[in-house]
Design a protein around this motif. Structure first.
Motif, mmCIF file in Angstrom:
data_model
loop_
_atom_site.group_PDB
_atom_site.id
_atom_site.type_symbol
_atom_site.label_atom_id
_atom_site.label_comp_id
_atom_site.label_asym_id
_atom_site.label_seq_id
_atom_site.Cartn_x
_atom_site.Cartn_y
_atom_site.Cartn_z
ATOM 1 N N VAL A 266 -3.349 -1.922 -2.403
ATOM 2 C CA VAL A 266 -3.103 -0.687 -1.654
ATOM 3 C C VAL A 266 -3.948 0.471 -2.175
ATOM 4 N N TYR A 267 -3.992 0.645 -3.496
ATOM 5 C CA TYR A 267 -4.688 1.795 -4.076
ATOM 6 C C TYR A 267 -5.917 1.417 -4.904
ATOM 7 N N ASN B 82 5.645 3.605 -2.173
ATOM 8 C CA ASN B 82 4.854 2.962 -1.126
ATOM 9 C C ASN B 82 5.631 1.749 -0.624
ATOM 10 N N ASP C 19 7.894 7.306 3.335
ATOM 11 C CA ASP C 19 7.238 6.642 2.200
ATOM 12 C C ASP C 19 5.951 7.379 1.860
ATOM 13 N N ALA C 20 5.203 6.873 0.903
ATOM 14 C CA ALA C 20 4.036 7.590 0.378
ATOM 15 C C ALA C 20 2.961 7.842 1.425
ATOM 16 N N THR C 21 2.923 7.025 2.478
ATOM 17 C CA THR C 21 1.919 7.225 3.528
ATOM 18 C C THR C 21 2.252 8.420 4.405
ATOM 19 N N ILE D 146 5.798 4.591 -7.895
ATOM 20 C CA ILE D 146 5.245 3.866 -6.753
ATOM 21 C C ILE D 146 6.245 2.846 -6.221
#
Length: 680
Positions: free
Chosen positions: A659-660, A289, A74-76, A336
């Motif tokens: 989150v962002y 994410n 995932d994005a992390t 996202i």
């Protein structure tokens, strides 16, 4: 002539004949030796390497070892959405001929094979995992393929996968007691247990069953001539059949390993196998994410349940069975979250009949999971969400100005028969301007001020007004591929160009969103373009590719596909108009944001009866100034978009903010003091 003269003449003739023969002999010898020398040169320098390879291939065979597939993160970069988990498998290599003779006699080696099968069955039964199924001697003998029906004699046979720790330990300790038996580490594909974005991630099938796909059809054609064993696809190798698994097959696959096995004249293996281990494929870092994705998926499921129990537009919507949402960053094109609900468990056994209507994502075409009734496709008419673009076209074409007034009487008429097109629920809005026409969602304004005027402006040329409209649609990504990194993207259904209607009718109905069906991904790209004032960004789900050591080998940069040029005043007018009331869904939302609801109507036929349904559609971007995120939501048969789709978008914005940060500052854990649900 004297006798002596005749003798001298004959002797001279004989000498000439001898000389000719001698010259012919030397010339022929020269030609023959030249041919021999040329042939030797060809054998040595041209055909030599190929013959040497054939000679080598005649005594050794390369048996593929399955490649180790890379992970999808995932994005992390930490959460694995798809990964390969190591397992231990038991193979057996047959060093003797166990096949049944064709003359009906008995092969004495068969008894030896049976004995081996019975011994293996005893070990499996004693040391297997408690929940594993029993493997009988008959099962094992069948897996041995003693008659070579499934594969060559020299190919190792897979007997059992996913061995228990006790089974592994036993065979490692008793290796000499089981000649030809080998424990080999392989991998099995696993997916996040929370079933995250499963339709976007995709799934695997064997190479053997995937050859109908164009990608693997091409690989199959070149497979037999492939000189690099690492690039050879084996029949039972797992390959990506959809989603990111398919789109990035080459990056994820890595290279196959192989066992180089000496083969005797009987085509049976001999001792001395050389093993080249597989090379692990690259890892993909997704833009998805997990936290936001899970929130998006749950928001859709909750809203579908709510629609079954609460009236929208005056009635319940029990046939609202699916929902689609895409959240796209305005500056980067990063996707996202991308949800198609309901989804399925990717770790469960594949059952096509059970999931055939939901295994694809909303970027392709998909249908509700109810086979007992007519199927409502995922691509729907945009309804009023098209109106910001409609007004932009009107302003750009000089059909009116930003301050042109319009008296809305609740309907517009078209054609000689004065066919009436009404506003939703027959509303009469009175005095409107371009921005308030968007805000109040006036169909009459769109028809009178854009549809009809665009037709009149270009009526000297047949269908030219439609061509102008079509040009704008495609510039904003409607009716063309978005470029998203997923296979089989659907372009949508363009209906304003159909031949069974006039250009005026096509433009009139297209002006308020009733002449084109598009995917949620196209709608998200269109919304992003409204937010950034004219840049059509390529959406992507992968932002980074890493090698097996974690080094970045490729970074996916933002890509602008095309730009449109509109005056700032036009953009301000449209953004100001994107203020449709969604107070119930966005109560307490801390940002000023642009939005447009839509309720697209279309007729469907079920058991011979025509039924008109309402699809809920919603687009928004936030914040209105310096936007960060664009969201598109579609609920087929969900009723008004403000009630069916907007609540889902609200939860996506909230999750992104945590989150962002919609203002660039992450807000952390979920706020408990603001309830944005519509549940009783």
């Amino acid at each position: 002539m004297t006798q002596q003269q005749n003798h001298e003449k004959e002797e001279l003739s004989n000498k000439r004949r001898f000389s000719f023969r001698l010259n012919f002999f030397f010339f022929s010898s020269f030609i023959i030796f030249s041919i021999i020398i040329i042939r030797l040169a060809v054998l040595q320098f041209v055909e030599g390497p190929e013959l040497a390879q054939q000679e080598s291939g005649s005594v050794t065979k390369n048996i593929p070892l399955l490649p180790v597939r890379g992970s999808i993160l995932d994005a992390t970069g930490e959460v694995k959405l798809a990964y390969s988990e190591p397992i231990q498998s038991l193979y057996i290599t047959l060093y003797k001929n166990y096949s049944e003779p064709t003359d009906g006699s008995v092969n004495k080696n068969r008894a030896e094979a049976r004995e081996m099968a019975e011994r293996l069955a005893e070990v499996f039964e004693e040391y297997k995992d408690p929940n594993a199924e029993t493997m009988t001697a008959d099962d094992i003998e069948k897996a041995m393929d003693l008659n070579y029906r499934q594969t060559h004699g020299y190919t190792p046979r897979l007997i059992k996968s996913n061995l228990s720790e006790k089974e592994i330990a036993y065979f490692m300790q008793h290796k000499k007691d089981f000649p030809g038996v080998t424990v080999i580490e392989e991998t099995v594909r696993k997916y996040d247990e929370d079933s995250v974005a499963v339709q976007a991630i995709g799934y695997l099938k064997t190479f053997k069953t995937s050859k109908t796909l164009e990608k693997y059809k091409e690989i199959d054609e070149t497979n037999k001539d492939q000189t690099d064993p690492g690039l050879v696809y084996s029949e039972l190798e797992s390959v990506g059949a959809d989603g990111l698994e398919m789109q990035y097959q080459d990056e994820l696959r890595g290279k196959a390993g192989y066992s180089q096995i000496p083969i005797n004249p009987l085509n049976l293996p001999e001792e001395g196998t050389v093993i080249q281990p597989p090379e692990k494929g690259h890892d993909l870092v997704s833009s998805i994410n997990k936290e936001i994705q899970v929130e998006t998926e749950q928001a859709i499921l909750d809203q579908l349940d709510w629609l079954h129990r609460n009236p929208v537009s005056g009635r319940l919507h029990p046939n609202a069975k699916t929902g689609y949402a895409v959240a796209m960053e305005v500056d980067t094109g990063n996707i996202i979250s991308m949800a198609s609900m309901p989804d399925y468990d990717p770790n469960a056994e594949w059952d096509y009949d059970k999931i055939k209507y939901i295994y694809r994502n909303g970027t392709t075409e998909s249908f509700p999971p109810d086979d007992s009734r007519r199927r409502m496709e995922s691509t729907v008419l945009l309804g009023s969400t098209i109106k910001p673009l409609t007004v932009l076209i009107g302003l750009k074409e000089g059909l009116f100005s930003t301050s042109t007034p319009y008296q809305d009487q609740g309907y517009a008429t078209i054609g000689r028969e004065n066919r009436r097109i009404s506003n939703s629920q027959g509303h009469v809005y009175g005095l409107l301007y371009p921005d308030t026409a968007i805000k109040n969602s006036s169909n009459a304004f769109m028809v009178d001020m854009i549809g009809k005027r665009l037709y009149q402006k270009y009526q000297s040329e047949p269908n030219q007004g439609l061509d102008v409209w079509d040009k704008y649609m495609k510039e904003f990504g409607l009716g063309v591929e978005t470029g998203v990194d997923l296979p089989r993207e659907f372009k949508g259904q363009i209906e304003y160009l159909q031949e069974n209607q006039t250009a005026l009718t096509g433009l009139a109905y297209a002006s308020f969103g009733q002449q084109g069906k598009y995917t949620t991904m196209q709608l998200a790209q269109f919304t992003t373009m409204l937010a950034n004032k004219g840049k059509r960004l390529e959406p992507h789900l992968i932002k980074e590719i890493r090698d097996s050591e974690g080094n970045v080998v490729k970074k996916i940069e933002p890509k602008v596909l095309n730009e449109v040029d509109f005056a700032d005043e036009h953009w301000r007018t449209v953004h100001r108009g994107m203020s449709t009331s969604v107070d119930m869904a966005f109560s307490g939302f801390p940002y000023d944001f642009a939005r447009k609801t839509g309720t697209s109507q279309q007729d469907i036929y079920y058991e011979g009866t025509k039924t008109r349904i309402d699809n809920g559609v919603f687009i928004a971007f936030a914040p209105r100034e310096n936007p960060k995120l664009a969201v598109a939501v579609v609920i087929p048969e969900g009723g008004f978009g403000s009630s069916s789709a907007a609540p889902i978008a609200r939860k996506i914005f909230d999750a992104y903010d945590r989150v962002y940060g919609l203002d660039g500052v992450p807000k952390g854990n979920k706020q408990d003091d603001t309830d944005t649900s519509q549940n009783e």
